[in-house]
Design a protein around this motif. Structure first.
Motif, PDB file in Angstrom:
ATOM      1  N   TRP A  95       0.833  -1.199   0.000  1.00  0.00           N
ATOM      2  CA  TRP A  95       0.000   0.000   0.000  1.00  0.00           C
ATOM      3  C   TRP A  95       0.873   1.257   0.000  1.00  0.00           C
ATOM      4  N   ALA A  96       1.902   1.270   0.860  1.00  0.00           N
ATOM      5  CA  ALA A  96       2.746   2.453   0.995  1.00  0.00           C
ATOM      6  C   ALA A  96       3.466   2.770  -0.311  1.00  0.00           C
ATOM      7  N   LEU A  97       3.983   1.759  -0.975  1.00  0.00           N
ATOM      8  CA  LEU A  97       4.690   1.991  -2.231  1.00  0.00           C
ATOM      9  C   LEU A  97       3.748   2.536  -3.296  1.00  0.00           C
ATOM     10  N   GLN A  98       2.554   1.987  -3.360  1.00  0.00           N
ATOM     11  CA  GLN A  98       1.575   2.473  -4.333  1.00  0.00           C
ATOM     12  C   GLN A  98       1.151   3.904  -4.006  1.00  0.00           C
ATOM     13  N   TYR A  99       0.902   4.165  -2.748  1.00  0.00           N
ATOM     14  CA  TYR A  99       0.429   5.477  -2.308  1.00  0.00           C
ATOM     15  C   TYR A  99       1.499   6.548  -2.494  1.00  0.00           C
ATOM     16  N   VAL A 100       2.699   6.264  -2.009  1.00  0.00           N
ATOM     17  CA  VAL A 100       3.761   7.266  -2.023  1.00  0.00           C
ATOM     18  C   VAL A 100       4.255   7.532  -3.438  1.00  0.00           C
ATOM     19  N   VAL A 187      11.649   8.012   9.997  1.00  0.00           N
ATOM     20  CA  VAL A 187      10.505   7.275  10.534  1.00  0.00           C
ATOM     21  C   VAL A 187      10.932   5.837  10.796  1.00  0.00           C
ATOM     22  N   GLN A 188      10.722   5.370  12.017  1.00  0.00           N
ATOM     23  CA  GLN A 188      10.967   3.958  12.322  1.00  0.00           C
ATOM     24  C   GLN A 188       9.658   3.194  12.322  1.00  0.00           C
ATOM     25  N   VAL A 189       9.608   2.100  11.576  1.00  0.00           N
ATOM     26  CA  VAL A 189       8.457   1.214  11.627  1.00  0.00           C
ATOM     27  C   VAL A 189       8.766   0.116  12.633  1.00  0.00           C
ATOM     28  N   LYS A 190       7.954   0.060  13.691  1.00  0.00           N
ATOM     29  CA  LYS A 190       8.144  -0.902  14.775  1.00  0.00           C
ATOM     30  C   LYS A 190       7.089  -1.989  14.642  1.00  0.00           C
ATOM     31  N   ARG A 191       7.386  -2.993  13.850  1.00  0.00           N
ATOM     32  CA  ARG A 191       6.430  -4.066  13.639  1.00  0.00           C
ATOM     33  C   ARG A 191       6.356  -4.969  14.864  1.00  0.00           C
ATOM     34  N   GLU A 192       5.236  -5.636  15.005  1.00  0.00           N
ATOM     35  CA  GLU A 192       5.024  -6.504  16.167  1.00  0.00           C
ATOM     36  C   GLU A 192       6.100  -7.563  16.277  1.00  0.00           C
ATOM     37  N   ASP A 193       6.571  -8.082  15.127  1.00  0.00           N
ATOM     38  CA  ASP A 193       7.610  -9.103  15.134  1.00  0.00           C
ATOM     39  C   ASP A 193       8.963  -8.538  14.737  1.00  0.00           C
ATOM     40  N   GLU A 216       0.151   4.064   8.571  1.00  0.00           N
ATOM     41  CA  GLU A 216       0.127   5.306   9.338  1.00  0.00           C
ATOM     42  C   GLU A 216       0.775   6.477   8.606  1.00  0.00           C
ATOM     43  N   LEU A 217       1.473   6.210   7.511  1.00  0.00           N
ATOM     44  CA  LEU A 217       2.105   7.296   6.761  1.00  0.00           C
ATOM     45  C   LEU A 217       1.084   8.319   6.283  1.00  0.00           C
ATOM     46  N   ARG A 218      -0.125   7.866   6.011  1.00  0.00           N
ATOM     47  CA  ARG A 218      -1.138   8.784   5.490  1.00  0.00           C
ATOM     48  C   ARG A 218      -1.496   9.859   6.509  1.00  0.00           C
TER      49      ARG A 218
END
Length: 223
Positions: A95-100, A187-193, A216-218
């Motif tokens: 989604w992020a790649l398509q959106y950005v 921006v740090q993406v803190k994934r659950e894993d 959340e980038l949006r």
């Protein structure tokens, strides 16, 4: 509004453990054919999930009582690094790649051996999303992050000022400190894993923003 959004690759856009598993499977096939021995994958996977790193190949070969020298290890590493992996983008990464990419210039800065990183990009099918990619290994091993050269090369190639760039990664040990010093937003993406979501580093290494998902980038207002 920012003019460029630049991403890290491993554990930011896809799960790196998927890559490791894929590599183990390829090496397992080679061992079955050329060394006539079974069990490499099962032993390697077990060590991976126990937290072992670095010399898994040596440990597994010893466990399987396979006589080996560096030429065997070198061949295994070549197979591992050059195979076309079976990996997929995180849902939020697609989604992020398509959106950005529809709203700003985009880039990718990735560490790791060039052949391996290139194969990951091909397997994920993400080349069309980026205006420029910096494989830091092409600049020399000393130029892996946090070396400033990959970030400088990116801004030069995109033709924009560092203050117009956002860098999104997962590893606070190396992803953000240099970008911040050069004037980027981070921006740090803190994934659950995520491997680095709970790591403790000096505040100089912190990202400007933290998110648990690229969706959340949006809400951050960069694009």
């Amino acid at each position: 509004m920012k003019q460029a959004i630049v991403f890290d690759l491993d554990d930011t856009l896809y799960c790196e453990k998927e890559y490791v598993i894929s590599g183990f499977q390829e090496v397992d096939r080679w061992i079955r054919i050329h060394l006539n021995r079974q069990g490499f994958f099962e032993q390697a996977e077990r060590l991976l999930y126990q937290g072992h790193k670095g010399n898994i190949f040596d440990k597994v070969l010893q466990t399987l009582r396979i006589e080996h020298d560096y030429s065997i290890i070198r061949e295994m590493l070549t197979i591992y690094r050059e195979h076309l992996p079976r990996i997929k983008l995180y849902e939020d990464a697609l989604w992020a790649l398509q959106y950005v990419s529809s709203k700003a210039r985009t880039g990718l800065i990735t560490d790791g051996f060039w052949a391996a990183q290139r194969q990951k990009v091909i397997a994920l099918g993400i080349l069309p999303f980026f205006n420029h990619i910096v494989y830091s290994d092409e600049l020399g091993r000393a130029c892996w992050k946090p070396c400033p050269l990959p970030y400088i090369k990116m801004t030069e190639s995109l033709g924009i000022l560092p203050s117009a760039c956002v860098y999104i990664g997962d590893n606070p040990q190396k992803d953000f400190i240099t970008a911040k010093c050069l004037g980027w937003t981070t921006v740090q993406v803190k994934r659950e894993d995520g491997l680095y979501k709970d790591i403790i580093v000096d505040s100089d290494y912190w990202a400007d923003y933290n998110v648990s998902s690229l969706f959340e980038l949006r809400h951050l207002g960069f694009v």
